[in-house]
Scaffold this motif. Structure first.
Motif, short mmCIF file in Angstrom:
data_model
loop_
_atom_site.label_atom_id
_atom_site.label_comp_id
_atom_site.label_asym_id
_atom_site.label_seq_id
_atom_site.Cartn_x
_atom_site.Cartn_y
_atom_site.Cartn_z
N ARG A 113 0.82 -1.21 0.00
CA ARG A 113 0.00 0.00 0.00
C ARG A 113 0.85 1.26 0.00
NH1 ARG A 113 -4.81 0.80 4.23
NH2 ARG A 113 -3.05 0.60 5.62
N PHE A 131 -2.85 -9.21 1.04
CA PHE A 131 -4.03 -9.78 1.71
C PHE A 131 -5.16 -10.12 0.74
CE2 PHE A 131 -2.29 -6.40 4.58
CZ PHE A 131 -1.41 -7.24 5.23
N ILE A 209 3.26 -15.90 2.37
CA ILE A 209 2.87 -15.49 3.73
C ILE A 209 3.37 -14.08 4.02
CG2 ILE A 209 4.83 -16.38 5.06
CD1 ILE A 209 2.67 -17.46 7.09
N GLY A 213 -0.04 -12.44 3.20
CA GLY A 213 -0.58 -12.72 4.52
C GLY A 213 -1.21 -14.10 4.57
N ASN A 214 -1.98 -14.33 5.61
CA ASN A 214 -2.54 -15.66 5.83
C ASN A 214 -3.95 -15.50 6.34
OD1 ASN A 214 -2.62 -18.53 6.62
ND2 ASN A 214 -2.54 -17.69 8.70
N TYR A 215 -4.93 -15.77 5.49
CA TYR A 215 -6.30 -15.77 5.97
C TYR A 215 -7.09 -16.86 5.26
CZ TYR A 215 -10.47 -14.18 8.22
OH TYR A 215 -11.58 -14.15 9.01
N TYR A 227 1.91 -25.16 7.62
CA TYR A 227 2.83 -24.52 8.56
C TYR A 227 2.12 -24.19 9.87
CZ TYR A 227 5.93 -21.02 10.57
OH TYR A 227 6.73 -20.30 11.42
N LEU A 228 0.93 -23.61 9.78
CA LEU A 228 0.25 -23.22 11.02
C LEU A 228 -0.30 -24.42 11.76
CD1 LEU A 228 -1.11 -19.91 9.71
CD2 LEU A 228 0.14 -20.16 11.83
N GLU A 231 2.16 -26.10 14.14
CA GLU A 231 2.42 -25.48 15.43
C GLU A 231 1.48 -26.00 16.51
OE1 GLU A 231 2.69 -21.28 15.24
OE2 GLU A 231 4.50 -21.47 14.04
N GLN A 232 0.32 -26.49 16.11
CA GLN A 232 -0.63 -26.88 17.13
C GLN A 232 -0.91 -28.37 17.09
OE1 GLN A 232 -4.56 -25.04 16.94
NE2 GLN A 232 -4.14 -24.21 18.97
N ALA B 142 -2.13 -15.41 14.41
CA ALA B 142 -2.90 -16.64 14.27
C ALA B 142 -3.25 -17.16 15.67
CB ALA B 142 -2.11 -17.68 13.49
N GLU B 143 -4.40 -17.82 15.77
CA GLU B 143 -4.86 -18.29 17.09
C GLU B 143 -3.89 -19.24 17.76
OE1 GLU B 143 -8.77 -20.02 17.23
OE2 GLU B 143 -9.53 -18.22 16.24
N GLN B 144 -3.07 -19.91 16.96
CA GLN B 144 -2.11 -20.87 17.52
C GLN B 144 -1.06 -20.19 18.38
OE1 GLN B 144 -3.18 -20.88 14.40
NE2 GLN B 144 -3.25 -22.92 13.52
N PRO B 164 -10.20 -9.70 10.46
CA PRO B 164 -8.82 -9.38 10.07
C PRO B 164 -8.57 -9.69 8.60
CG PRO B 164 -8.89 -11.43 11.28
CD PRO B 164 -10.29 -10.91 11.27
N VAL B 165 -7.60 -9.02 8.00
CA VAL B 165 -7.22 -9.38 6.63
C VAL B 165 -6.16 -10.46 6.63
CG1 VAL B 165 -7.84 -7.19 5.57
CG2 VAL B 165 -5.54 -7.47 6.50
N THR B 166 -5.49 -10.65 7.77
CA THR B 166 -4.45 -11.67 7.81
C THR B 166 -4.24 -12.16 9.24
OG1 THR B 166 -2.13 -12.17 7.27
CG2 THR B 166 -2.60 -9.93 8.00
N LEU B 167 -3.82 -13.42 9.35
CA LEU B 167 -3.50 -14.01 10.65
C LEU B 167 -2.03 -14.40 10.60
CD1 LEU B 167 -6.65 -16.28 10.82
CD2 LEU B 167 -6.30 -14.16 12.06
N GLU B 168 -1.20 -13.61 11.23
CA GLU B 168 0.25 -13.76 11.05
C GLU B 168 0.83 -14.82 11.98
OE1 GLU B 168 2.32 -11.93 8.82
OE2 GLU B 168 0.39 -11.49 7.90
N GLN B 169 2.04 -15.29 11.61
CA GLN B 169 2.60 -16.45 12.32
C GLN B 169 3.27 -16.10 13.65
OE1 GLN B 169 3.96 -15.08 9.63
NE2 GLN B 169 6.06 -15.72 9.27
N LYS B 177 3.46 -5.62 9.68
CA LYS B 177 2.43 -5.19 8.72
C LYS B 177 1.94 -3.77 9.05
CE LYS B 177 1.92 -8.95 6.10
NZ LYS B 177 3.15 -9.69 6.27
N VAL B 183 -1.38 -2.55 6.95
CA VAL B 183 -2.65 -2.58 7.69
C VAL B 183 -2.72 -1.32 8.54
CG1 VAL B 183 -2.77 -5.10 7.78
CG2 VAL B 183 -1.71 -3.85 9.66
#
Lengths: 264, 253
Positions: A113, A131, A209, A213-215, A227-228, A231-232, B142-144, B164-169, B177, B183
């Motif tokens: 942006r 995004f 990523i 981003g990640n959504y 990847y995410l 982690e869990q 990210a929720e993790q 949100p537009v993104t969930l970062e690690q 961001k 953002v």
């Protein structure tokens, strides 16, 4: 099949098998450790389908962009005498050596942006790539395009330019010669390059990523989901990896047989 | 100066006795100097403070070298469970700590969320509800990862659903961001906002008080340099350690 089959030297065969095992073993590991009992439940979740669909759409779109831009670029590198061609060729390989995360940062600095071009895209057209799914395609195309360009350039260099010259002497314009003579000659190279490009785009993680981003549903492709998940819940990460692996193998094998053929 | 030296040496002496899991109250026993490499896995939000404390620790223990691996606590926990060579693990949440160690953990700081916004707060954000405005692009962890779990809790307390537009690690990626202007707002820790004070401003919101993160630290049972790890952990828990951490905006438990 050749009539005379040469004896295969052991010196080559041993490292060849070690090399093959080295590439195959990690996949065997995935298969062995996969939580087969809960596999179906894990697969049934909406996120998996969403991420897989997004991955396939984005990788295919990125490959399409790479074809439209990459084939002419390869042609320019292989067939023209434009100044700075050597430098251009070096730049084409940059995304290959660049860590993808760095590629993602670089894309942000240009298309973000506040980026060099992105600020105008945002101000004039209201377009903002980060995004968005389009951002994923851009990131994947950036990382994957060199694979296509290098494959096609190689094919063009291997093709005999005299056919094009002959076409030209028979009155074909340069564009017609390219379309009717050059393209069919290098079609196997283009097909091989596209497959490589698509596979690279499908597995893209770092640039995606960072830049997109990640959504879930918009930018979370399979590699990001893996990847995410890792982690869990390592089990579900294994399942996701298996799915990605299976889908890519099926597609690559079927395309390989159809397009490239087995020239024996 | 002498006092400071005593403070710095105390944990090293303590490291020698080794067996106690809680921060010891009084120095006892003769210790040996800390030597070798101490590998510390720490939450991304500890990057600045732990880097500083690592240098201080090395200065106090000429034979020691501290190596850091900063990242999302969940990723670090995963790496440790897969056999990564860590001596000390400092997590941004008890949940991620539990994946690695059940005993011997000590809560050393607490951290609170803030809304990170661009310098000068261009969108005039004042409450958690403001980040939901349609023109605002919001980044969350990210929720993790712990900061994502805390953000989720804060939104639940406020009875709001974020878009949100993104969930970062990890928290640093989320903050980046905002720094880059991609953002308009992100929920990160107060300490991350202070560490990036030249690029971002922080906005407090009342719901953050109900989503406070406890940071536990542990010397791992499989540590290769257990005495060094214990010494570093004691150093973090010492007055000197607390001083650096509170100065960065962490609350002590």
């Amino acid at each position: 099949m050749r009539a005379v089959r040469a004896r295969v030297p052991v010196v080559l065969l041993i490292p060849a098998f070690i090399g093959l095992a080295f590439l195959v073993l990690p996949m065997v590991g995935l298969v062995i450790r996969a939580p087969w009992s809960t596999l179906v439940d894990q697969l049934a979740t909406a996120e998996v389908g969403e991420a897989l669909r997004l991955s396939l759409i984005c990788a295919t779109s990125a490959t399409a962009i790479c074809l439209v831009l990459g084939v002419p670029l390869a042609w320019m590198l292989a067939r023209t005498e434009l100044p700075g061609r050597r430098v251009a060729r070096a730049f084409v390989t940059v995304p290959l050596v660049l860590p993808p995360v760095v590629g993602g940062v670089a894309l942000l600095l240009v298309f973000g942006r506040r980026g060099v071009l992105g600020q105008y895209l945002d101000a004039w057209f209201g377009i903002s790539l980060p995004f968005t799914t389009a951002g994923v395609v851009v990131a994947e195309a950036f990382v994957a395009m060199p694979f296509l360009v290098i494959a096609v350039e190689g094919a063009l260099r291997g093709a005999d330019p005299r056919f094009e010259e002959a076409a030209a002497t028979l009155g074909a314009s340069r564009w017609t010669a390219f379309r009717r003579v050059t393209l069919p000659t290098v079609a196997p190279g283009i097909a091989a390059g596209s497959v490589l490009c698509w596979a690279r785009a499908l597995g893209e993680f770092g640039a995606t990523i960072t830049f997109a981003g990640n959504y879930p549903g918009t930018t979370q492709t399979m590699p990001l989901a893996v990847y995410l998940a890792l982690e869990q819940d390592p089990d579900s990460a294994t399942v996701l990896s298996l799915v990605l692996l299976a889908v890519s193998i099926v597609i690559l094998v079927s395309l390989r047989d159809r397009w490239i053929g087995t020239r024996a | 100066m002498k006092k400071l030296a005593a403070l710095l040496v105390a944990p090293i002496l303590l490291a020698g006795c080794g067996s106690s899991e809680q921060p010891p109250a009084a120095p006892s026993g003769a210790g040996q100097p800390v030597t070798g490499e101490v590998t510390v896995f720490a939450a991304a939000s500890l990057t600045e403070t732990f880097t500083q404390l690592g240098k201080d620790f090395e200065a106090a223990n000429p034979g020691a070298k501290v190596k850091f691996n900063f990242g999302g606590s969940s990723a670090l926990a995963q790496q440790i469970n897969q056999g990564a060579p860590a001596d000390v693990f400092a997590s941004a949440s008890p949940a991620n700590m539990k994946q690695v160690a059940e005993t011997g953990t000590v809560t050393f700081v607490k951290n609170k969320l803030q809304i990170a916004v661009g310098k000068g707060n261009p969108h005039k954000m004042a409450s958690l509800a403001d980040v939901l405005k349609p023109e605002i692009k919001l980044a969350l962890c990210a929720e993790q990862v712990p900061c994502g779990a805390a953000a989720k809790k804060a939104f639940e307390v406020a009875k709001l659903t974020p878009k949100p537009v993104t969930l970062e690690q990890d928290v640093k990626a989320t903050l980046t961001k905002v720094k880059l202007g991609e953002v308009d707002a992100a929920l990160v820790y107060e300490t991350d906002v202070s560490a990036a004070a030249k690029d971002v401003d922080g906005v407090d919101f009342p719901e953050a008080a109900q989503a406070v993160n406890d940071y536990p630290i542990v010397t791992l049972p499989k540590a290769r340099n257990a005495s060094g790890g214990k010494a570093f952990m004691d150093f973090i828990l010492s007055d000197k350690g607390r001083q650096v951490l509170t100065k960065a905006g962490f609350d002590t438990p």
